[in-house]
Design a protein around this motif. Sequence first.
Motif, PDB file in Angstrom:
ATOM      1  N   ALA A 290     -35.603 -11.112 -59.671  1.00 30.27           N
ATOM      2  CA  ALA A 290     -34.293 -10.457 -59.761  1.00 30.27           C
ATOM      3  C   ALA A 290     -34.321  -9.445 -60.893  1.00 30.27           C
ATOM      4  N   HIS A 291     -33.465  -8.457 -60.779  1.00 28.09           N
ATOM      5  CA  HIS A 291     -33.282  -7.473 -61.830  1.00 28.09           C
ATOM      6  C   HIS A 291     -31.827  -7.523 -62.285  1.00 28.09           C
ATOM      7  N   LEU A 292     -31.617  -7.549 -63.589  1.00 31.87           N
ATOM      8  CA  LEU A 292     -30.262  -7.556 -64.133  1.00 31.87           C
ATOM      9  C   LEU A 292     -29.706  -6.145 -64.055  1.00 31.87           C
ATOM     10  N   MET A 293     -28.796  -5.927 -63.133  1.00 31.41           N
ATOM     11  CA  MET A 293     -28.222  -4.603 -62.930  1.00 31.41           C
ATOM     12  C   MET A 293     -27.185  -4.258 -63.983  1.00 31.41           C
ATOM     13  N   ALA A 294     -26.395  -5.239 -64.384  1.00 37.08           N
ATOM     14  CA  ALA A 294     -25.327  -4.969 -65.345  1.00 37.08           C
ATOM     15  C   ALA A 294     -24.802  -6.291 -65.889  1.00 37.08           C
ATOM     16  N   THR A 295     -24.268  -6.216 -67.112  1.00 38.23           N
ATOM     17  CA  THR A 295     -23.508  -7.320 -67.692  1.00 38.23           C
ATOM     18  C   THR A 295     -22.138  -6.774 -68.055  1.00 38.23           C
ATOM     19  N   VAL A 296     -21.116  -7.306 -67.418  1.00 37.09           N
ATOM     20  CA  VAL A 296     -19.757  -6.782 -67.557  1.00 37.09           C
ATOM     21  C   VAL A 296     -18.897  -7.814 -68.261  1.00 37.09           C
ATOM     22  N   ALA A 297     -18.240  -7.393 -69.325  1.00 38.81           N
ATOM     23  CA  ALA A 297     -17.318  -8.288 -70.033  1.00 38.81           C
ATOM     24  C   ALA A 297     -16.029  -8.427 -69.235  1.00 38.81           C
ATOM     25  N   GLY A 298     -15.548  -9.667 -69.094  1.00 35.13           N
ATOM     26  CA  GLY A 298     -14.331  -9.922 -68.346  1.00 35.13           C
ATOM     27  C   GLY A 298     -13.148 -10.206 -69.260  1.00 35.13           C
ATOM     28  N   THR A 299     -11.985 -10.227 -68.669  1.00 36.24           N
ATOM     29  CA  THR A 299     -10.751 -10.534 -69.385  1.00 36.24           C
ATOM     30  C   THR A 299     -10.446 -12.019 -69.242  1.00 36.24           C
ATOM     31  N   PRO A 300     -10.339 -12.768 -70.343  1.00 34.51           N
ATOM     32  CA  PRO A 300     -10.066 -14.204 -70.240  1.00 34.51           C
ATOM     33  C   PRO A 300      -8.775 -14.465 -69.480  1.00 34.51           C
ATOM     34  N   ALA A 301      -8.764 -15.541 -68.703  1.00 36.55           N
ATOM     35  CA  ALA A 301      -7.569 -15.868 -67.927  1.00 36.55           C
ATOM     36  C   ALA A 301      -7.601 -17.316 -67.480  1.00 36.55           C
ATOM     37  N   VAL A 302      -6.418 -17.859 -67.303  1.00 32.25           N
ATOM     38  CA  VAL A 302      -6.227 -19.099 -66.557  1.00 32.25           C
ATOM     39  C   VAL A 302      -5.541 -18.688 -65.268  1.00 32.25           C
ATOM     40  N   GLN A 303      -6.230 -18.839 -64.148  1.00 28.16           N
ATOM     41  CA  GLN A 303      -5.696 -18.391 -62.875  1.00 28.16           C
ATOM     42  C   GLN A 303      -4.760 -19.445 -62.284  1.00 28.16           C
ATOM     43  N   PRO A 304      -3.816 -19.038 -61.443  1.00 22.97           N
ATOM     44  CA  PRO A 304      -2.896 -20.000 -60.848  1.00 22.97           C
ATOM     45  C   PRO A 304      -3.594 -20.933 -59.853  1.00 22.97           C
ATOM     46  N   THR A 305      -2.906 -22.009 -59.513  1.00 21.98           N
ATOM     47  CA  THR A 305      -3.422 -22.917 -58.496  1.00 21.98           C
ATOM     48  C   THR A 305      -3.635 -22.150 -57.201  1.00 21.98           C
ATOM     49  N   PRO A 306      -4.809 -22.284 -56.574  1.00 25.17           N
ATOM     50  CA  PRO A 306      -5.068 -21.522 -55.347  1.00 25.17           C
ATOM     51  C   PRO A 306      -4.060 -21.820 -54.251  1.00 25.17           C
ATOM     52  N   ASN A 307      -3.866 -20.854 -53.374  1.00 21.08           N
ATOM     53  CA  ASN A 307      -3.049 -21.073 -52.189  1.00 21.08           C
ATOM     54  C   ASN A 307      -3.708 -22.107 -51.287  1.00 21.08           C
ATOM     55  N   PHE A 308      -2.882 -22.901 -50.588  1.00 18.52           N
ATOM     56  CA  PHE A 308      -3.432 -23.888 -49.654  1.00 18.52           C
ATOM     57  C   PHE A 308      -2.582 -23.910 -48.388  1.00 18.52           C
ATOM     58  N   THR A 309      -3.250 -23.690 -47.251  1.00 23.03           N
ATOM     59  CA  THR A 309      -2.562 -23.729 -45.957  1.00 23.03           C
ATOM     60  C   THR A 309      -2.841 -25.073 -45.315  1.00 23.03           C
ATOM     61  N   ALA A 310      -1.821 -25.933 -45.270  1.00 22.62           N
ATOM     62  CA  ALA A 310      -2.009 -27.311 -44.830  1.00 22.62           C
ATOM     63  C   ALA A 310      -2.405 -27.403 -43.361  1.00 22.62           C
ATOM     64  N   SER A 311      -1.912 -26.479 -42.525  1.00 21.32           N
ATOM     65  CA  SER A 311      -2.183 -26.578 -41.092  1.00 21.32           C
ATOM     66  C   SER A 311      -3.650 -26.362 -40.755  1.00 21.32           C
ATOM     67  N   THR A 312      -4.359 -25.594 -41.597  1.00 20.33           N
ATOM     68  CA  THR A 312      -5.783 -25.344 -41.348  1.00 20.33           C
ATOM     69  C   THR A 312      -6.669 -25.850 -42.480  1.00 20.33           C
ATOM     70  N   PHE A 313      -6.051 -26.494 -43.488  1.00 26.68           N
ATOM     71  CA  PHE A 313      -6.786 -27.029 -44.648  1.00 26.68           C
ATOM     72  C   PHE A 313      -7.621 -25.930 -45.317  1.00 26.68           C
ATOM     73  N   THR A 314      -6.969 -24.780 -45.496  1.00 23.97           N
ATOM     74  CA  THR A 314      -7.649 -23.606 -46.029  1.00 23.97           C
ATOM     75  C   THR A 314      -7.223 -23.333 -47.455  1.00 23.97           C
ATOM     76  N   THR A 315      -8.198 -23.246 -48.345  1.00 24.50           N
ATOM     77  CA  THR A 315      -7.967 -22.848 -49.728  1.00 24.50           C
ATOM     78  C   THR A 315      -8.330 -21.380 -49.888  1.00 24.50           C
ATOM     79  N   ASP A 316      -7.438 -20.619 -50.497  1.00 29.65           N
ATOM     80  CA  ASP A 316      -7.828 -19.250 -50.826  1.00 29.65           C
ATOM     81  C   ASP A 316      -7.195 -18.848 -52.151  1.00 29.65           C
TER      82      ASP A 316
END
Length: 812
Positions: A290-316
Amino acid sequence: MNTLQRKSFATTTAATTFTVTLDQPCAAGSTLVIATGGPAVVTARVGSAAGPTFTKRTQSLNNNEMTVSDYAGTAGGETVVHVTLSGSARMSGEIYECVGLGAFQSGATYFSATAGRYPATSTLTLAGPCVVFSALLTTDATANRPWRGLEPVGRLYNNVLYNTNLAVAYGVSDVAAGTYTVGSTKINASSYTQIVAVAYSDTTGVPSNTPYANATVAENSRPPRYYGDWIGATTHANIAGFATAQSVLPGGTVYFKVDSDNVGFNVEVNRLGYYGNPVPGVPDLEDHGAHLMATVAGTPAVQPTPNFTASTFTTDCSNWSVTAQWSVPATARPGVYLVNFRRTDNSAYVSQGMFIVRSPAGSTNRLAVVVDDNTCQAYNNFQDRANPTAGYSLYGQGGTSGQRAYAVSFERPYATQNNLARTWILDDEYSIINFLERNGVDLAYYSSADLDADQNLLISHRAALMPGHQEYVSQGMWDAWEAAKAAGVHMVWLSANSALWHVRFDATRRKMTCYKDSFGDVSDPSGWTGTWRDSRAGNTATRRSESGLHGLWFKVNGVRLDQVTVPDTFKASPFWRSTTVASLGSGASKTLPANGLGYEWDFYRSADPAAPTNKVFLSSTTIAVTGMVANDDGWLYTLSDTLTHNFILWRAASGALVFNAGTNRFGHGLSQFTEGNYLSNKPLDTDVQQALINLLCDMGVTAETRMSVLVDPAPAQAATAYGLTVSTVTGDTAMTAASTVTASGRQLAIGSASIAQASADAATGLVLAIGGGDLSQVAALIASGEVIQIAPAAWRYFEGAAGINSFEGGVS
């Protein structure tokens, strides 16, 4: 800049003066550049100890001097460079004679007393096109630790150990305006490193080095990243992230959504390939992949609870915010990009994702690779950052059987490597990609969704390859493969369990639906998403058999780890030429690498009306399988049977050749990157490697940097040499330039010339004759400036014809 000559030198004994005789006299007005390294200060002169002195441009001196010097304005005829040292020592160096080398621009030096994996010079900021000369030295000179590829992309020369404690390399790169960090990679250095770099302006536009054979070869000349720093990461409870697109074009932007528990993090973007360039005169370098193409600094965050569709058991996680992005360079090479999301407070807190930099539509690379990101997502059971493996995949919850999802979202991090690592790209697919890039095959790359969106993506290529585990297939994907095959594009399936489940994308192609209706416990309310081949009345979609697509039929469920056997009855096939199979004695057989048959595998179902009949087998392995055999509808996996597995090659009506290995793990003999890790002690199998190179050659796909243990398989073998039948043409076929060719793909246009005769040759396949002549006239037409574009219908006339490579360059 044009390089007239390059002279490597190294002293065999310590001395204070020595001379280097050039291979040819200098041209008047040329510039000499000398790069040297060793434990003494160097003064270089032209001709003799009293001759004109080279101008030293930059110097790194710490017991060992690295320097680049130049002498401009040769009178012509100079043949000697005289070197004086500050003390008795051994030296090594490179001398370049250049035409069109402009003024000195800038220089940079680098010194590290504790050399590590990524030594680099200071940066060079350049105002215009430049040529950069580099000299690199380390005092850690064990045999397996010379320098790696040069950065920016360029050639390393004299990359050898020249005494007991020094490893020296010299390089040249052509670069555009910009800021560069010039250096290379040397793995596991235990002592110090020095690098110098000198830039000169270049207004000629002439490459300083012989051009690379193709863009894949050029890309793999870049420095590798040590595999221990990028491979093996699993989704961590302290950080998780994903890319918001399955693929992006060069010049585009990739956005990342990362939950880092409100702590700083970096996004490490790695391109998977080979990146282990062998160096003449020393043992083959370790493949770091592998070749390291880039190292990008990110913005710290606590993301919200993912969406969940109960009828299809889908997490997004589409409700997450973007916390990092990477602008993909316009020059970025298409490929598989593996992303590590790594916290800055603790480097062990790391998660892994991927995306594809795809090839633009209409690309004409010889071989297109279709990455099976669908299967990687089907097995993904991500729930949330704190509980990454507790969610639903198409197989169950939390990595166990039970309630499965009926739709999965690409808008979430991957936990596939945690859940079932053998379904992650690093287990099966990457070993094949690594091998192809190592051997310099000209590659294009596409994701599953790319094929679904554009069914014409593959028809501009000579062949298409499907590695790994191509299990989940949409109608658009299936149609794309069929369109390519109908256009004469050859197919290579290094996969098993392929095209079993019918899936459907939503409009964004970021959600994949598969209710698996064939199990009978639930029905897709919007249409059938069971197995493609299910013959029961409940299959409301158009039934399709995978035999008709790729030749084999999924039969053995996982996990089985068997071995392919090749009896001597197959030794005459061109597929096995230049392998040990070709010399098997009567009654003998070759056993291919352990675990290479699995972890699921296919067989040829002669009872299937869609199964190809114009076929040959290239191996035969008969095994009694208990409790792991699939039924004919592809949804029950507990049957038992004695089955025979075969490698198969068949010929479609269009003339396209289709090969199917019928195993997920064909790559086990190709590369040491298998089973999700780098297995340094894993033996490779040159027979498997050679057979794949042979097959690609016969499909018109060449390996430009073929491994030294492999044999050049030229000439290409015709379909008839494999025992496949080739349709014949009776009588003469007249076709003028104005004639309309209705076949899709390449069109036939030969200016004012006409095709006067098409004849069949039973020994070599079909031969197209121009104006009553032979193929040499095609080459003549190209030389005269005629444009030749060949439609699939016409291309079949060329199959196996002598001299096929003589006019390949005219096909556009």
